[in-house]
Write an enzyme that holds these catalytic residues in place. Structure first.
Site: not given
Length: 1020
Positions: A699-700, A702, A704-707, A722, A831
């Site tokens: 679903i997303g 970033g 650092s990796g996928k979610v 995550k 962040d």
């Protein structure tokens, strides 16, 4: 009769010795048996908690007793206290803990224990002290809790208990301390609590779901109560005059409530009161006079609607060390006697209508550390001896009518860290020593009549100099290269002359250089490789000549460039087109030739005006159109077609190979045995998670990796996963992010911070499993024109209305406020952005993504960073050039989020010529109505004022100078006041300190963004 004779004394002696030995041996055997039994209970307890590593030292030993273990306190060889604080205990409390028959104190605070209140403790008959705070207990507090009749201390704060507080608590007659603050009670509290005659400390604060209620009249019967706090508990009505009957009261906090009326004069008759907090309410009236007999050491009446003068009797409070009356409507003079108080250290009188001169004795008789009188109508000079004791750290007297020369003694103040004296009428030279004060980090002198030349040397810690709008003259010294830590240098609108020295380009931490409206001449330096942190360069309206250095195009983070109003000539270097500029102004020079193709952008349509020799290929650029010949299309080259076809085929093949490799990688990443660590009670297994790591569940993604969204059981419950992974072993950066997330979210618990359920790790991949947030992230709703529902996969065109946006702002602010102020160690997120604010099914906000978060040793203390991390558009300006950051960088980022919520714009909208924070500041600076900046989708006549105030709050949060930004606690207070849901009171017309008139004379980047004290806070 026979004669009775007594036995000789030595016979008695030898008869008793064996008896004594026998009795002692029995006692020793009994004590040894008790110790063995208790040790077995402890070992069994550790086993029931799945052997946490924090209790590895709980082992049987012949050389030492369990009474020597740090968590254990014994008396007469038997356990009386268990202090099991912050040991990462995840499991429930077993009933056999009450086999410790003499246990009278149990402290299990700051763990991860779930479930309902542990009624098994009813059988600990000797228990007098119970602390279960900062866990995950939920549900009701039992209605028969009074079975624990010996309790003297009950601390249940920081859990998720809900419903009413039961009246049974009032049937614990021996209670001395009752702490129920910060939970989720959504009912009422029993008035019978205020009948506990032995109560010394009562804390109910930060329970904003309480049903609105007034302070019960009988609460003043608590004659032994020393500490009383009901801040943010939805209190309404007034403060009873009978509060003066609470003879033992030392600490009173009723802040952040919609109280009305006046502060009762009887408060000031409390002889033992040493700390008084009544702020962010609607309390009005004058300050009571009857204070001379009080034992006050701290007075905080800030952010009310107090009128009248400061009572002269305040000058008789010999123990007073802190006086905070800021954000009121106080008028008249500052009493002379206050300046002579011997213990006074902290003085905050900003944002009032005070007039007259500042009493000259401030600092002469006490060790001042903080002196703030900003934004008043004060006249005369600054007291000469403010730093007489050598302890002054912060000085803020901006926006007054102060005049005369700056005190020479400030030049000898080695402790001074921040001096904000801008927008006054000071004249003369700056004391030489002030530039060199070794602790000085920020010197703000803009908007005065100061004169003199710039110093050859500066304080080694000085990071910010603002001297715009003065009369400084002479050259910028060549020794400027020694100003090694300087990050911001504002010196516009002075009389500086000479060239821009090459030495100025040697400052590696410089982020903003603003020297416009001076008399600088010569050509610009070209050796600027050290300007790796420079984001803003403004040299406008000088006499600089020669070409624009092409080296400017290689500055990696430059976003604002203004060289207008000079005598620059030649071509515009094409390298300038490589910059990612939010703002560009090269107008009013002598430039010629075509502008670089990458600068032919509508965002720069006014950037090249008044350069007769310039031209562009497009007419919308508002300059001459170049007479370039149109290119003729050549015949298509067959060879080129073949080459392009081969390249296309190779690309398709690479995509296929990459997909196959990624699929294999997903299967092999967890070939090694994974380890699961839980932080909550789980309704799924490790295999449920691993089997769901499929591409269709993504679903997303970033840095650092996928979610993934993974359904974990037949009931349809979902979690968000995550995946932090790399092709090989995790690199140091990803490993640090994983550790930070686990260390912080594994212990933190707050309804506005996303829950980390567990983590799964192996060598090449690590999984973080969170609660699933049905409504995705805030940026998904604000910045996506067609929103795709993460659950149903259908288009959702619902507008996020203003009540929901304010609800989201409040929730996120509460989460950050908890991190900064209420966790065991302060946490900075680093962040904060709209994509890291997640929304549940009811649009409640939760802060997420703690991969960059860091803990502080104590509030306000900076932490050192080796690299700058975060998201462009949200980064605080000081973060780009300093390795030490604190909570104020989160405040800046949250301010950007507030601007997003009110304007609907993105933090870094590429269609604009600057980031959102700068755009909002410029909007006000140019005199435009705030209403024009607001999102048209949400504003109407009924809410425009409320939205405008949140917009302005966003501006103050994004103040350039960190010390002028509000704290998250102050931000939360303002948002609460803006909420009609929490403050259903009639708005009243009151005297206003509007932000626009204060800023209308500033020019572009010459002045810092306005500080929080400028806020028009008196609208309500």
């Amino acid at each position: 009769m026979p004669r009775l004779t007594s036995s000789p004394p030595h016979i008695h002696f030898f008869f008793y010795i064996p008896c004594l030995v026998f009795l002692c041996s029995l006692s020793h055997v009994a004590e040894s048996q008790i110790q063995d039994q208790e040790q077995q209970v402890l070992l069994k307890l550790r086993q029931s908690w799945r052997d946490p590593s924090s209790l590895d030292h709980w082992v049987t030993s012949k050389s030492s007793s369990h009474c020597t273990w740090p968590e254990i306190t014994c008396q007469d060889g038997s356990i009386t206290e268990l202090n099991l604080v912050n040991l990462n205990i995840n499991y429930s409390i077993p009933p056999f803990i009450c086999d410790l028959k003499n246990l009278n104190k149990l402290d299990l605070s700051y763990n991860n224990i779930h479930g309902e209140f542990p009624t098994v403790l009813y059988y600990c008959s000797e228990l007098m002290y119970l602390d279960l705070s900062q866990n995950y207990f939920e549900g009701r507090i039992p209605s028969d809790i009074d079975r624990m009749g010996n309790l003297q201390v009950l601390i249940l704060a920081g859990n998720s208990f809900s419903f009413d507080i039961p009246v049974a608590i009032a049937r614990l007659p021996r209670l001395r301390i009752l702490d129920l603050h910060q939970s989720e009670y959504n009912g009422t509290y029993p008035e019978e609590i205020f009948g506990l005659s032995d109560l010394e400390e009562l804390r109910l604060e930060y329970n904003d779901k309480f049903v609105p209620s007034q302070l019960p009249q009988n609460f003043t019967a608590l004659k032994k109560l020393r500490f009383f706090s009901m801040a943010q508990t939805n209190l309404i009505g007034g403060i009873p005059e009978t509060i003066g009957n609470m003879e033992a009261l030392e600490h009173l906090d009723l802040g952040m409530n919609p109280l009305t009326g006046e502060i009762p004069g009887s408060i000031f008759a409390l002889r033992n009161l040493s700390e008084l907090y009544v702020y962010m309410t609607n309390v009005s009236g004058s300050i009571a006079q009857a204070v001379s007999a009080m034992n006050l050491s701290m007075i905080d009446l800030s952010e009310n609607n107090l009128m009248g003068t400061i009572p002269e009797v305040f000058g008789k409070l010999k123990n007073l060390y802190s006086l905070n009356l800021e954000f009121n409507q106080l008028s008249g003079r500052i009493p002379e006697g206050i300046g002579r108080l011997p213990a006074l250290s902290d003085v905050r009188l900003s944002n009032n209508n005070l007039s007259g001169t500042i009493p000259p004795d401030f600092g002469k008789f006490s060790l001042l550390t903080r002196f703030e009188v900003a934004i008043n109508n004060l006249t005369g000079t600054l007291p000469e001896q403010l730093c007489h004791g050598g302890t002054l750290i912060g000085l803020a007297a901006l926006d007054n009518n102060l005049s005369g020369e700056l005190p020479e003694s400030l030049g000898n103040c080695s402790t001074l860290s921040v001096a904000m004296l801008n927008n006054n009428e000071f004249t003369g030279n700056v004391p030489g020593g002030l530039w060199m004060s070794r602790s000085l980090t920020a010197l703000i002198l803009s908007g005065n009549g100061l004169t003199g030349e710039l110093p050859e040397e500066l304080s080694p810690n000085l990071t910010r100099i603002e001297i715009s709008n003065n009369k400084f003259f002479g050259k910028i010294p060549s020794t400027v290269s020694s100003w090694r830590n300087l990050g911001v240098f504002y010196a516009s609108n002075n009389l500086l002359r000479g060239t821009v020295p090459t030495e100025l380009t040697e400052l590696p931490l410089l982020t903003r250089l603003v020297l416009g409206q001076n008399e600088l001449s010569g050509i610009l330096p070209t050796d600027i490789v050290s300007w790796k942190s420079l984001t803003t360069l403004n040299l406008s309206h000088n006499k600089i000549s020669g070409p624009i250095p092409s080296e400017l195009g290689f500055l990696p983070v430059l976003t604002q460039l203004d060289l207008s109003g000079n005598q620059l000539s030649g071509l515009i270097p094409p390298e300038i087109g490589q910059l990612n500029l939010n703002r560009l102004n090269l107008s009013s020079n002598r430039l010629s030739g075509p502008i670089p193709a990458k600068l032919e952008n509508a965002a720069y349509d006014t950037s090249f005006l008044n350069n007769p020799g310039l031209c562009a290929s497009n007419s919308f650029m508002r300059i001459n159109v170049c007479n370039a010949q149109p290119h003729r299309l050549s015949k298509t080259n067959p060879t080129l077609i073949v080459i392009l076809a081969i390249v296309a085929a190779m690309c398709v093949l690479l995509v296929v190979l990459f997909t196959i490799r990624a699929s294999r990688k997903n299967r092999s990443s967890f070939d090694s045995t994974p380890k699961l660590t839980s932080f909550q009670s789980l309704n799924f297994t490790e295999s449920n998670i691993l089997s769901g790591l499929k591409e269709h569940n993504v679903i997303g993604s970033g840095g650092s990796g996928k979610v993934y969204r993974i359904i974990v059981n037949p009931s349809g419950d979902a979690v968000a996963v995550k995946r932090i992974s790399n092709n090989q072993k995790l690199n140091e950066k990803l490993e640090k992010q994983f550790v930070a997330e686990v260390e912080i979210l594994g212990n933190i618990k707050h309804r506005h911070i996303v829950k980390l359920l567990c983590c799964i790790s192996c060598e090449n991949s690590k999984l973080l499993v969170y609660e699933y947030m049905e409504n995705s992230s805030l940026d998904h709703w604000l910045h996506k024109k067609k929103r795709l529902s993460p659950i149903l996969g259908v288009t959702n065109n619902m507008i996020l209305d203003w009540p929901k946006r304010l609800q989201i702002a409040l929730g996120a602010a509460k989460g950050l406020c908890y991190m900064h102020n209420d966790f065991s160690s302060p946490i900075i997120h680093r962040d904060v952005k709209s994509s890291n604010i997640l929304l549940d099914s009811e649009f409640n906000a939760k802060i997420a993504d703690f991969g960059l978060a860091r803990m502080l040793a104590k509030p306000g203390e900076a932490v050192s960073m080796t690299t700058v991390a975060g998201s462009f558009g949200y980064l605080a300006p000081e973060y780009a050039h300093t390795t030490r950051v604190n909570e104020k960088i989160d405040v800046y980022s949250f301010g950007v989020v507030l601007l997003e919520l009110t304007t609907g714009r993105e933090a870094n909208d590429r269609d604009e010529d600057m980031c959102l924070a700068d755009w909002a500041w410029r909007h006000i600076q140019d005199g435009n109505p705030i209403s024009d900046a607001l999102d048209e989708e949400i504003k109407d006549d009924s809410n425009v004022d409320e939205i405008s105030n949140v917009f302005k709050l966003g501006i103050f949060c994004t103040a350039t100078l960190p010390s002028t930004r509000p704290t998250m606690k102050e931000v939360l207070q303002v948002l609460l006041k803006c909420s009609d849901l929490l403050y259903n009171v009639e708005k009243k017309s009151r005297h206003k300190f509007d932000v626009v008139p204060l800023l209308e004379n500033s020019k572009h980047d010459e002045m810092p963004r306005s500080n929080f004290h400028d806020f028009e806070r008196n609208t309500y």
